[in-house]
Motif scaffolding. Sequence first.
Motif, PDB file in Angstrom:
ATOM      1  N   ASP A   1       0.836  -1.192   0.000  1.00 40.82           N
ATOM      2  CA  ASP A   1       0.000   0.000   0.000  1.00 40.82           C
ATOM      3  C   ASP A   1       0.873   1.245   0.000  1.00 40.82           C
ATOM      4  O   ASP A   1       1.654   1.471   0.928  1.00 40.82           O
TER       5      ASP A   1
ATOM      6  N   GLY B   1     -10.946  -4.504  -1.009  1.00 38.07           N
ATOM      7  CA  GLY B   1     -11.720  -3.948  -2.116  1.00 38.07           C
ATOM      8  C   GLY B   1     -11.147  -4.347  -3.463  1.00 38.07           C
ATOM      9  O   GLY B   1     -11.891  -4.686  -4.390  1.00 38.07           O
ATOM     10  N   ARG B   2      -9.809  -4.319  -3.563  1.00 43.45           N
ATOM     11  CA  ARG B   2      -9.178  -4.739  -4.832  1.00 43.45           C
ATOM     12  C   ARG B   2      -9.416  -6.221  -5.103  1.00 43.45           C
ATOM     13  O   ARG B   2      -9.631  -6.628  -6.255  1.00 43.45           O
TER      14      ARG B   2
ATOM     15  N   GLN C   1       0.222   4.301   0.568  1.00 46.11           N
ATOM     16  CA  GLN C   1      -0.030   5.254   1.643  1.00 46.11           C
ATOM     17  C   GLN C   1       0.702   4.886   2.929  1.00 46.11           C
ATOM     18  O   GLN C   1       0.774   5.693   3.857  1.00 46.11           O
TER      19      GLN C   1
ATOM     20  N   GLY D   1      -7.393   1.153   7.035  1.00 53.31           N
ATOM     21  CA  GLY D   1      -7.734   1.665   5.710  1.00 53.31           C
ATOM     22  C   GLY D   1      -7.032   0.892   4.615  1.00 53.31           C
ATOM     23  O   GLY D   1      -7.627   0.582   3.570  1.00 53.31           O
ATOM     24  N   ALA D   2      -5.743   0.558   4.827  1.00 49.31           N
ATOM     25  CA  ALA D   2      -5.004  -0.238   3.849  1.00 49.31           C
ATOM     26  C   ALA D   2      -5.625  -1.625   3.697  1.00 49.31           C
ATOM     27  O   ALA D   2      -5.711  -2.159   2.580  1.00 49.31           O
TER      28      ALA D   2
ATOM     29  N   ARG E   1      -8.810  -2.369   4.124  1.00 51.73           N
ATOM     30  CA  ARG E   1     -10.051  -2.225   3.341  1.00 51.73           C
ATOM     31  C   ARG E   1      -9.750  -2.059   1.855  1.00 51.73           C
ATOM     32  O   ARG E   1     -10.460  -2.600   0.997  1.00 51.73           O
ATOM     33  N   ARG E   2      -8.688  -1.317   1.540  1.00 50.28           N
ATOM     34  CA  ARG E   2      -8.330  -1.133   0.122  1.00 50.28           C
ATOM     35  C   ARG E   2      -7.890  -2.442  -0.512  1.00 50.28           C
ATOM     36  O   ARG E   2      -8.231  -2.736  -1.665  1.00 50.28           O
ATOM     37  N   VAL E   3      -7.125  -3.245   0.225  1.00 50.56           N
ATOM     38  CA  VAL E   3      -6.692  -4.550  -0.293  1.00 50.56           C
ATOM     39  C   VAL E   3      -7.890  -5.460  -0.511  1.00 50.56           C
ATOM     40  O   VAL E   3      -8.016  -6.117  -1.559  1.00 50.56           O
TER      41      VAL E   3
ATOM     42  N   SER F   1     -12.965  -6.622  -6.317  1.00 50.89           N
ATOM     43  CA  SER F   1     -13.088  -6.124  -7.689  1.00 50.89           C
ATOM     44  C   SER F   1     -12.513  -7.111  -8.690  1.00 50.89           C
ATOM     45  O   SER F   1     -13.102  -7.374  -9.745  1.00 50.89           O
TER      46      SER F   1
END
Length: 322
Positions: free
Chosen positions: A55, A309-310, A57, A302-303, A305-307, A313
């Motif tokens: 990530d 989410g990817r 960020q 947050g990282a 959740r982004r992982v 997807s």
Amino acid sequence: MVGLMEGHNTSSTDFTFLGLFTREETSALLFATISAIFLTALLANGMMIFLIHTDSQLHTPMYFLLSHLSLIDMMYISTIVPKMLVDYVLGQRTISFVGCTAQHFLYLTLVGAEFFLLGLMAYDRYVAICHPLRYPVLMSRRVCWMIIAGSWFGGSLDGFLLTPITMSFPFCGSREIHHFFCEAPAVLSLACADTALYETVMYICCVLMLLIPFSVVIASYARILTTVHRMSSVEGRKKAFATCSSHMLVVTLFYGAAMYTYMLPHSYHTPAQDKVFSVFYTILTPMLNPLIYSLRNKDVTGAMRRVLGRLRSSHQVSGEAF
């Protein structure tokens, strides 16, 4: 017959752990608990390293240092727990002289590296809060690598200095170690030579290894508290306390148990108490560290959740293509 076979298969230079699994009625539950803690520690620390390196960020000095803390924790718990669990399954409690020496060296090196790294991570928080404009310069990539190298050098120096001396003493009596791994005080208690001078030197060495990084922590957080107290923004204060509280909690847990074991005179604690505190900072702390940093940190959650989410997807895209 079993006793004769064990005597035949066990070398005279082997040590025997009295270990944690001493009571049959609770040994199975203890084994299951430690196994779960071990797996959780590996998964949690591995996930922290993965998130920090994938990530963008989290590509900051603080998380760079944190990824190395997770790496040390994974190696640290792996030097002790797997041997203990395998011995329980196989019904044995012995360790060879070479194995004990290796475990002693790795333990000292890794615990020393973690002592120094936790201390220097406090400096990172001090710079971030007290000198935010100079943070990119004071905590550059080069400085971060120097912190990592310094931590490993300090831990390795401790291992290379103390391990050869500890294991060079003659062990001519009982070879039963009143512990679940080859910790220095437990091994030295089996020596049939005068170890008083060396124990004093080792005590001073351990005190310095604890007090030097701990002094850095105290000095850094004293300056941080002063700076935070002067902040006019309530939101700024909350953010500063949030970024520092996780580190302080980890430092308190790890240093507190280690100080009890190595700085309190032996007359004030028993081998049974030593086992309990050793469990705390050799088995529990490597599991708690990543959980504390992830559960109390919005950047890490947050990282995560982004992982996730990817991943969702990519599954949806592959499902539609199919």
